[in-house]
Design an enzyme around this catalytic site. Structure first.
Site, PDB file in Angstrom:
ATOM      1  N   GLY A   7       0.837  -1.193   0.000  1.00 56.90           N
ATOM      2  CA  GLY A   7       0.000   0.000   0.000  1.00 56.90           C
ATOM      3  C   GLY A   7       0.875   1.246   0.000  1.00 56.90           C
ATOM      4  O   GLY A   7       2.095   1.165  -0.244  1.00 56.90           O
ATOM      5  N   SER A  36      -5.302   1.131   0.504  1.00 58.73           N
ATOM      6  CA  SER A  36      -4.848   2.403  -0.083  1.00 58.73           C
ATOM      7  C   SER A  36      -5.624   2.827  -1.334  1.00 58.73           C
ATOM      8  O   SER A  36      -6.058   3.985  -1.428  1.00 58.73           O
ATOM      9  CB  SER A  36      -3.350   2.344  -0.400  1.00 58.73           C
ATOM     10  OG  SER A  36      -2.613   2.261   0.789  1.00 58.73           O
ATOM     11  N   ALA A  39      -8.935   4.630  -0.638  1.00 59.74           N
ATOM     12  CA  ALA A  39      -9.014   5.872   0.154  1.00 59.74           C
ATOM     13  C   ALA A  39      -9.635   6.977  -0.691  1.00 59.74           C
ATOM     14  O   ALA A  39      -9.194   7.263  -1.807  1.00 59.74           O
ATOM     15  CB  ALA A  39      -7.632   6.276   0.644  1.00 59.74           C
ATOM     16  N   GLU A 107     -13.139  17.890   6.389  1.00 56.97           N
ATOM     17  CA  GLU A 107     -13.714  16.644   6.909  1.00 56.97           C
ATOM     18  C   GLU A 107     -13.948  16.819   8.404  1.00 56.97           C
ATOM     19  O   GLU A 107     -13.614  17.862   8.982  1.00 56.97           O
ATOM     20  CB  GLU A 107     -12.799  15.448   6.606  1.00 56.97           C
ATOM     21  CG  GLU A 107     -12.768  15.102   5.117  1.00 56.97           C
ATOM     22  CD  GLU A 107     -11.926  13.885   4.778  1.00 56.97           C
ATOM     23  OE1 GLU A 107     -11.592  13.111   5.680  1.00 56.97           O
ATOM     24  OE2 GLU A 107     -11.591  13.729   3.596  1.00 56.97           O
ATOM     25  N   HIS A 223     -16.234   4.213  10.772  1.00 58.56           N
ATOM     26  CA  HIS A 223     -16.616   5.332   9.906  1.00 58.56           C
ATOM     27  C   HIS A 223     -18.135   5.464   9.979  1.00 58.56           C
ATOM     28  O   HIS A 223     -18.841   4.467   9.881  1.00 58.56           O
ATOM     29  CB  HIS A 223     -16.165   5.076   8.466  1.00 58.56           C
ATOM     30  CG  HIS A 223     -16.176   6.311   7.625  1.00 58.56           C
ATOM     31  ND1 HIS A 223     -17.337   6.912   7.204  1.00 58.56           N
ATOM     32  CD2 HIS A 223     -15.165   7.078   7.144  1.00 58.56           C
ATOM     33  CE1 HIS A 223     -17.037   7.984   6.491  1.00 58.56           C
ATOM     34  NE2 HIS A 223     -15.722   8.111   6.448  1.00 58.56           N
ATOM     35  N   ARG A 269     -15.213  11.888  14.301  1.00 58.06           N
ATOM     36  CA  ARG A 269     -15.819  10.715  13.687  1.00 58.06           C
ATOM     37  C   ARG A 269     -16.431   9.756  14.704  1.00 58.06           C
ATOM     38  O   ARG A 269     -17.483   9.166  14.458  1.00 58.06           O
ATOM     39  CB  ARG A 269     -14.714  10.012  12.884  1.00 58.06           C
ATOM     40  CG  ARG A 269     -15.189   8.996  11.953  1.00 58.06           C
ATOM     41  CD  ARG A 269     -14.038   8.520  11.111  1.00 58.06           C
ATOM     42  NE  ARG A 269     -13.761   9.407   9.991  1.00 58.06           N
ATOM     43  CZ  ARG A 269     -12.815   9.190   9.089  1.00 58.06           C
ATOM     44  NH1 ARG A 269     -12.049   8.127   9.198  1.00 58.06           N
ATOM     45  NH2 ARG A 269     -12.620  10.028   8.090  1.00 58.06           N
ATOM     46  N   HIS A 326     -13.366   0.834  10.244  1.00 60.63           N
ATOM     47  CA  HIS A 326     -12.686   1.539   9.155  1.00 60.63           C
ATOM     48  C   HIS A 326     -11.183   1.620   9.369  1.00 60.63           C
ATOM     49  O   HIS A 326     -10.410   1.504   8.423  1.00 60.63           O
ATOM     50  CB  HIS A 326     -13.284   2.945   9.058  1.00 60.63           C
ATOM     51  CG  HIS A 326     -12.733   3.781   7.953  1.00 60.63           C
ATOM     52  ND1 HIS A 326     -12.839   3.421   6.632  1.00 60.63           N
ATOM     53  CD2 HIS A 326     -12.070   4.974   7.970  1.00 60.63           C
ATOM     54  CE1 HIS A 326     -12.276   4.352   5.875  1.00 60.63           C
ATOM     55  NE2 HIS A 326     -11.773   5.293   6.664  1.00 60.63           N
ATOM     56  N   ARG A 361      -8.628   8.673  15.299  1.00 62.34           N
ATOM     57  CA  ARG A 361      -7.812   9.347  14.287  1.00 62.34           C
ATOM     58  C   ARG A 361      -8.558  10.517  13.642  1.00 62.34           C
ATOM     59  O   ARG A 361      -9.729  10.375  13.248  1.00 62.34           O
ATOM     60  CB  ARG A 361      -7.448   8.327  13.209  1.00 62.34           C
ATOM     61  CG  ARG A 361      -6.683   8.869  12.039  1.00 62.34           C
ATOM     62  CD  ARG A 361      -6.350   7.748  11.078  1.00 62.34           C
ATOM     63  NE  ARG A 361      -7.556   7.138  10.561  1.00 62.34           N
ATOM     64  CZ  ARG A 361      -8.150   7.487   9.427  1.00 62.34           C
ATOM     65  NH1 ARG A 361      -7.641   8.437   8.665  1.00 62.34           N
ATOM     66  NH2 ARG A 361      -9.250   6.885   9.027  1.00 62.34           N
TER      67      ARG A 361
HETATM   68  C1  SIN Z   1     -13.190   9.463   4.243  1.00 64.17           C
HETATM   69  O1  SIN Z   1     -12.939   9.793   3.079  1.00 64.17           O
HETATM   70  O2  SIN Z   1     -14.219   9.762   4.841  1.00 64.17           O
HETATM   71  C2  SIN Z   1     -12.189   8.638   4.964  1.00 64.17           C
HETATM   72  C3  SIN Z   1     -10.964   9.408   5.198  1.00 64.17           C
HETATM   73  C4  SIN Z   1     -10.185   8.761   6.284  1.00 64.17           C
HETATM   74  O3  SIN Z   1     -10.486   7.648   6.692  1.00 64.17           O
HETATM   75  O4  SIN Z   1      -9.272   9.405   6.779  1.00 64.17           O
END
Ligand code: SIN
Length: 391
Positions: A7, A36, A39, A107, A223, A269, A326, A361
């Site tokens: 990856g 990877s 993503a 995000e 996630h 998250r 996730h 994270r």
């Molecule tokens: C996402 O695109 O929501 C995931 C990004 C991540 O896991 O950092």
């Protein structure tokens, strides 16, 4: 040097081991398997005019619920911009604004726009493409596909190679001065997961078997928005959709995150995932409403395609979502040069625990971590030939 896993973490480690002979082993096909290429969101990096590594670091610490290692956070957030400049030099094509500057998305838990992306929501695929082309043109990197590493070789407390098997179960021994584990996460142990079939925790098991220190194993990130009914692994609906304005509603049409956190849909998250899980336990269904987003097809082509496979059109339909495993914050304890507690063994990427992520994270910090750590540990690896022998 042996790298297990191909990856972003494994490939960039191999590329940074300047002058060294490298054997890379992957249990799937080079450049195709693993997390990877899947993503979507991007790489978090402080490039915006009102942003700085310090602000990025503060957001990382907040999302990590106080359990991040502050020094690791400082180093990774500071070194991010240089790693991105290097990727651009290597040919990575990130999305840009009309004025030529790199476009920055938002995000969850980010207080600034700082997520760089490629082809809208296909950032992982672009990083893999960039790194894989460097690997493929390097005469010093040999790739062994369909090779499942089943053991690490130990000699007087030092890892000196690996034993792998191919699809027919034939063993292969590869000896090297350094073995780097870049095997990804553990998501496949969950029924609801966004992780690919390769995410079976191999690296953790290999490291534990030689006595390497592991930490944070209890911290698994779910996630919030995997597409319900999309199979296993579940299709991810990137958090960048919420960053661009999509909202979460329940089956009565109520937008519930506003009452849960000041950042609403862009709360950290873990908070969003727990809130959705609680609603679902009460028998409610939850949907992502992206119908108001503009330029959906150009900004989120992967999402449009994933939804179309379920007969859904995000510009018209509510998208049913559920939390899914996730990312694993825990892993093999390493320093920022990838060193583990066992001589000769290094680790990077999701399988490693540097202390960056804490309990949760920050979105898009994982690709950043993989890029920063591999660049740091490329420098001090011994130049010793790798020996491959069929036993
Ligand atoms: C996402 O695109 O929501 C995931 C990004 C991540 O896991 O950092």
């Amino acid at each position: 040097m042996v790298v297990v896993g191909t990856g972003v973490a494994g490939m960039s480690a191999a590329l940074h081991a300047t002058g060294r002979q490298v054997v890379m082993l992957t249990k799937s096909a080079f450049g195709a398997g693993g997390a990877s290429p899947l993503a979507q969101g991007g790489v978090a990096v402080a490039l915006g005019p009102t942003d700085s590594p310090d602000v990025h670091a503060a957001d990382t610490m907040t999302a990590g619920a106080g359990l991040c290692d502050a020094e690791v956070v400082r180093v990774v957030t500071n070194e991010g911009p240089a790693r991105i400049a290097e990727l651009v030099e290597w040919g990575a094509r990130f999305d840009r604004r009309a004025d030529g500057t790199i476009e920055l998305g938002r995000e969850g838990a980010h207080s600034r726009d700082r997520v760089i992306h490629a082809t809208g929501d296909a950032t992982g695929a672009e990083l893999v493409r960039t790194l894989a082309s460097g690997i493929s043109s390097s005469p010093r990197v040999e790739i062994l596909e369909d090779s499942l590493v089943v053991d690490l070789l130990l000699n007087r407390g030092r890892v000196v190679g690996v034993v792998s098997i191919d699809r027919e179960g034939r063993p292969l021994v590869v000896t090297a001065a350094t073995v780097i584990l870049a095997t990804g996460g553990i998501g496949q142990i969950y029924s609801h997961t966004t992780n690919p079939v390769e995410a079976t925790g191999d690296g953790l098991a290999l490291a534990a078997a030689v006595g390497a220190r592991l930490a944070g194993l209890e911290f698994v990130q779910f996630h919030p928005t995997a597409l319900e009914g999309s199979g296993r692994p579940m299709a991810l609906l990137t958090e960048a959709l919420r960053g661009a304005g999509a909202v979460l509603v329940d089956d009565r049409g109520r937008r519930f995150m506003k009452g849960e956190h000041a950042m609403a849909e862009l709360a950290p998250r873990d908070i969003v995932a727990r809130t959705i899980a609680a609603r679902r336990r009460q028998g409610r269904r939850v949907f992502l409403d992206a119908t108001d987003l503009v330029a959906m097809a150009s900004r989120f082509p992967t999402i449009v395609d994933l939804c179309a496979r379920q007969g859904l059109d995000p510009s018209r339909d509510l998208l049913p979502v559920a939390p899914a495993a996730h990312y694993h914050m825990g892993g093999i304890v390493t320093d920022l040069e990838g060193r583990t507690s066992v001589a000769g063994l290094r680790a990077c990427g999701e399988v490693a625990f540097t202390g960056l992520h804490g309990a949760n994270r920050l979105a898009s910090n994982s690709l950043l971590e993989a890029l920063v750590v591999r660049a740091r540990f490329g420098k001090d690896l011994a130049i010793i030939p790798v020996l491959v022998s069929h036993s």
